[in-house]
Enzyme design. Structure first.
Site, PDB file in Angstrom:
ATOM      1  N   SER A 102       0.810  -1.213   0.000  1.00  0.00           N
ATOM      2  CA  SER A 102       0.000   0.000   0.000  1.00  0.00           C
ATOM      3  C   SER A 102       0.848   1.270   0.000  1.00  0.00           C
ATOM      4  O   SER A 102       1.519   1.570  -0.979  1.00  0.00           O
ATOM      5  CB  SER A 102      -0.951  -0.033   1.199  1.00  0.00           C
ATOM      6  OG  SER A 102      -1.876   1.024   1.142  1.00  0.00           O
ATOM      7  N   ASP A 245      -2.484   6.349  -3.330  1.00  0.00           N
ATOM      8  CA  ASP A 245      -1.396   5.635  -2.675  1.00  0.00           C
ATOM      9  C   ASP A 245      -0.955   4.495  -3.589  1.00  0.00           C
ATOM     10  O   ASP A 245      -1.420   4.381  -4.723  1.00  0.00           O
ATOM     11  CB  ASP A 245      -1.818   5.128  -1.295  1.00  0.00           C
ATOM     12  CG  ASP A 245      -2.982   4.140  -1.363  1.00  0.00           C
ATOM     13  OD1 ASP A 245      -3.752   4.187  -2.346  1.00  0.00           O
ATOM     14  OD2 ASP A 245      -3.123   3.326  -0.450  1.00  0.00           O
ATOM     15  N   ASP A 247      -1.453   1.232  -3.848  1.00  0.00           N
ATOM     16  CA  ASP A 247      -2.374   0.227  -4.397  1.00  0.00           C
ATOM     17  C   ASP A 247      -3.743   0.813  -4.719  1.00  0.00           C
ATOM     18  O   ASP A 247      -4.668   0.080  -5.067  1.00  0.00           O
ATOM     19  CB  ASP A 247      -2.507  -0.967  -3.458  1.00  0.00           C
ATOM     20  CG  ASP A 247      -3.209  -0.630  -2.153  1.00  0.00           C
ATOM     21  OD1 ASP A 247      -3.175   0.553  -1.732  1.00  0.00           O
ATOM     22  OD2 ASP A 247      -3.777  -1.546  -1.522  1.00  0.00           O
ATOM     23  N   ASP A 249      -6.273   2.036  -3.140  1.00  0.00           N
ATOM     24  CA  ASP A 249      -7.525   1.893  -2.394  1.00  0.00           C
ATOM     25  C   ASP A 249      -7.888   3.212  -1.713  1.00  0.00           C
ATOM     26  O   ASP A 249      -8.976   3.354  -1.161  1.00  0.00           O
ATOM     27  CB  ASP A 249      -7.462   0.744  -1.382  1.00  0.00           C
ATOM     28  CG  ASP A 249      -6.399   0.924  -0.312  1.00  0.00           C
ATOM     29  OD1 ASP A 249      -5.543   1.816  -0.439  1.00  0.00           O
ATOM     30  OD2 ASP A 249      -6.419   0.142   0.663  1.00  0.00           O
TER      31      ASP A 249
END
Length: 453
Positions: A102, A245, A247, A249
């Site tokens: 992440s 960010d 990833d 999400d």
């Protein structure tokens, strides 16, 4: 060695999956064993995705080897945002594994397990996987039964179509928004520009190439890492700035003047406009009281939880909540799926701007005025010892960490679930007071750690 990969009978999973440094504690042997442990827990085919980190292929291959050795066929979705994998798992009722760390620096990577409903697995399921890992209770299948890999190339398209189905595409297209997006060399380098184009936006991209070293900027979308984006927004003719960010999400926004919008404010704005009276809104104790005031004004009920997207998502499911999320840009929209979703969040924001026909800065200014300061400090002593000292003589909430309640604000101190740090949040309706509290308690923690250490 990092803190969050602990062998034997202790925890492997932190707040958001397993995290570590490849070839340090996140080794190939470890990842294979984790893959076998997951394989003994899940059933059926397993969907797998990864972000752009250099170590992604190595860690993914190791986890896949463990899964296939326990008899699972793999559906390899390639590089894509975590919520795109989650959407695929939900739509196809499959377990999934995401290889990502992440927002962590590029030397980290991680392993996240997704349930068949698209949510991150619950803590009891993590404990079962940890127990399998600890006992080595693996059942290796015969050679003719080992799993094989099938590659799927349209998972991102399925995900984008799902997002588009939840907003008024025609209305957004009519506004012809000019958008500047910084994907941070991460998993959304292709998907978010594609989504924005389908929404009829004029798109200018920053760092929209897969660079696992994150050489352009740190993966965490904080103001200090988004100076280029903010400067371009201030000097350009853009309606909205967007940053993800690693990833994707999460998403944060920059207004048309180049001002960073705190995640708690963007969440509060979406709650104000997409929740209704009698709805339930879920957010952690770390989120601003702005959201509490917004819920009170519209007649919605707010539920506060521990920090962590999986906890928020599960609480939303249990209570039938439409919207919730965290103060870091992680919004969960239940009508789409119960997980943090950067693409869904930015689409909702564009939908709101289109239907209100107003600039995002104007919408933000209507929110109740609170100021939230965030700090972090390395944790060098046992949290239990530190907590006992911090709570002495204070009015506290211990939902997660320790939240110290003052007449003119609050201070939350909690150990991170992904790094060996303490996170410090301080809020007040007075900016100077919020900064004072944040600095005061960082200094107090530093003094206590020196004393206790």
């Amino acid at each position: 060695m990092t803190l969050f990969l602990i062998m034997a009978d202790q925890r492997l999973f932190g707040t958001n999956g397993i995290r570590g440094i490849p070839n340090d504690d996140l080794t190939v042997d470890f990842a294979i064993r984790v893959g076998k442990s997951i394989g003994m827990f899940v059933s059926g085919d397993v969907a797998v995705g990864r972000d752009t980190r250099i170590s992604g292929d190595m860690i993914a291959s190791s986890v896949l080897a463990g899964l296939m050795a326990t008899g699972h066929n793999i559906i390899d979705l390639g590089i894509l945002p975590t919520p795109a994998l989650q959407y695929y798992c939900k739509n196809h009722a499959l377990y999934g594994v995401m290889i990502t760390a992440s927002h962590n620096p590029p030397q980290y990577n991680g392993i996240k397990v997704i349930d068949r409903d698209g949510t991150e697995i619950e803590r009891p399921s993590e404990e079962k996987i940890e127990n399998i890992y600890s006992t080595g209770s693996f059942n290796m299948v015969r050679w003719e039964d080992v799993g094989r890999i099938r590659y799927v190339s349209d998972a991102i398209d399925q995900y984008i179509d799902g997002v588009l189905s939840k907003v008024d595409v025609r209305r957004i297209k009519e506004r012809r928004f000019r958008v500047l997006v910084d994907t941070g060399n991460g998993a959304a380098y292709a998907s978010t520009p594609k989504l924005l184009e389908k929404l009829g936006c004029s798109v200018v991209t920053l760092n929209a190439n897969p660079d696992g070293r994150f050489t352009s900027r740190n993966a965490e979308p904080k103001p200090e890492n988004l100076k280029e984006l903010m400067a371009l927004m201030a000097n350009g003719n853009f309606d909205l700035g967007i940053a993800h960010d690693g990833d994707a999400d999460r998403v944060v926004f920059i207004d048309e003047r180049g001002n960073f919008i705190d995640g708690d404010k963007s969440l509060a704005l979406l709650v104000k406009n997409f929740a209704s009276a009698s709805d339930i809104v879920v957010t952690p104790v770390s989120s601003s009281d702005t959201i509490s005031d917004v819920c009170s004004a519209i007649g919605a009920t707010i539920i506060r939880t521990k920090v962590g997207a999986p906890i928020v998502a599960r609480t939303m499911i249990q209570n039938g909540a439409v919207i919730g999320g965290e103060e870091n840009g992680g919004v969960i929209y239940g009508k789409h799926q119960y997980c943090r979703d950067g693409a869904m969040t930015l689409s909702l924001m564009l939908d709101l701007m289109a239907r209100s026909n107003r600039k995002i800065s104007e919408l933000i200014r209507e929110l109740p005025p609170y100021f939230l300061e965030k700090r972090q400090i390395e944790r060098t002593v046992d949290w239990g010892l530190l907590e006992r000292e911090l709570r002495k003589g204070e009015k506290v909430d211990t939902t997660d960490g320790i939240k110290i309640i003052k007449d003119d604000g609050w201070i939350l101190i909690r150990p991170s679930g992904t790094e060996k740090i303490l996170r410090v949040y301080a809020e007040s309706t007075d900016m100077a007071m919020a900064k004072k509290y944040a600095d005061q308690y960082v200094a107090k923690i530093r003094d206590l750690q020196e004393k206790l250490g």
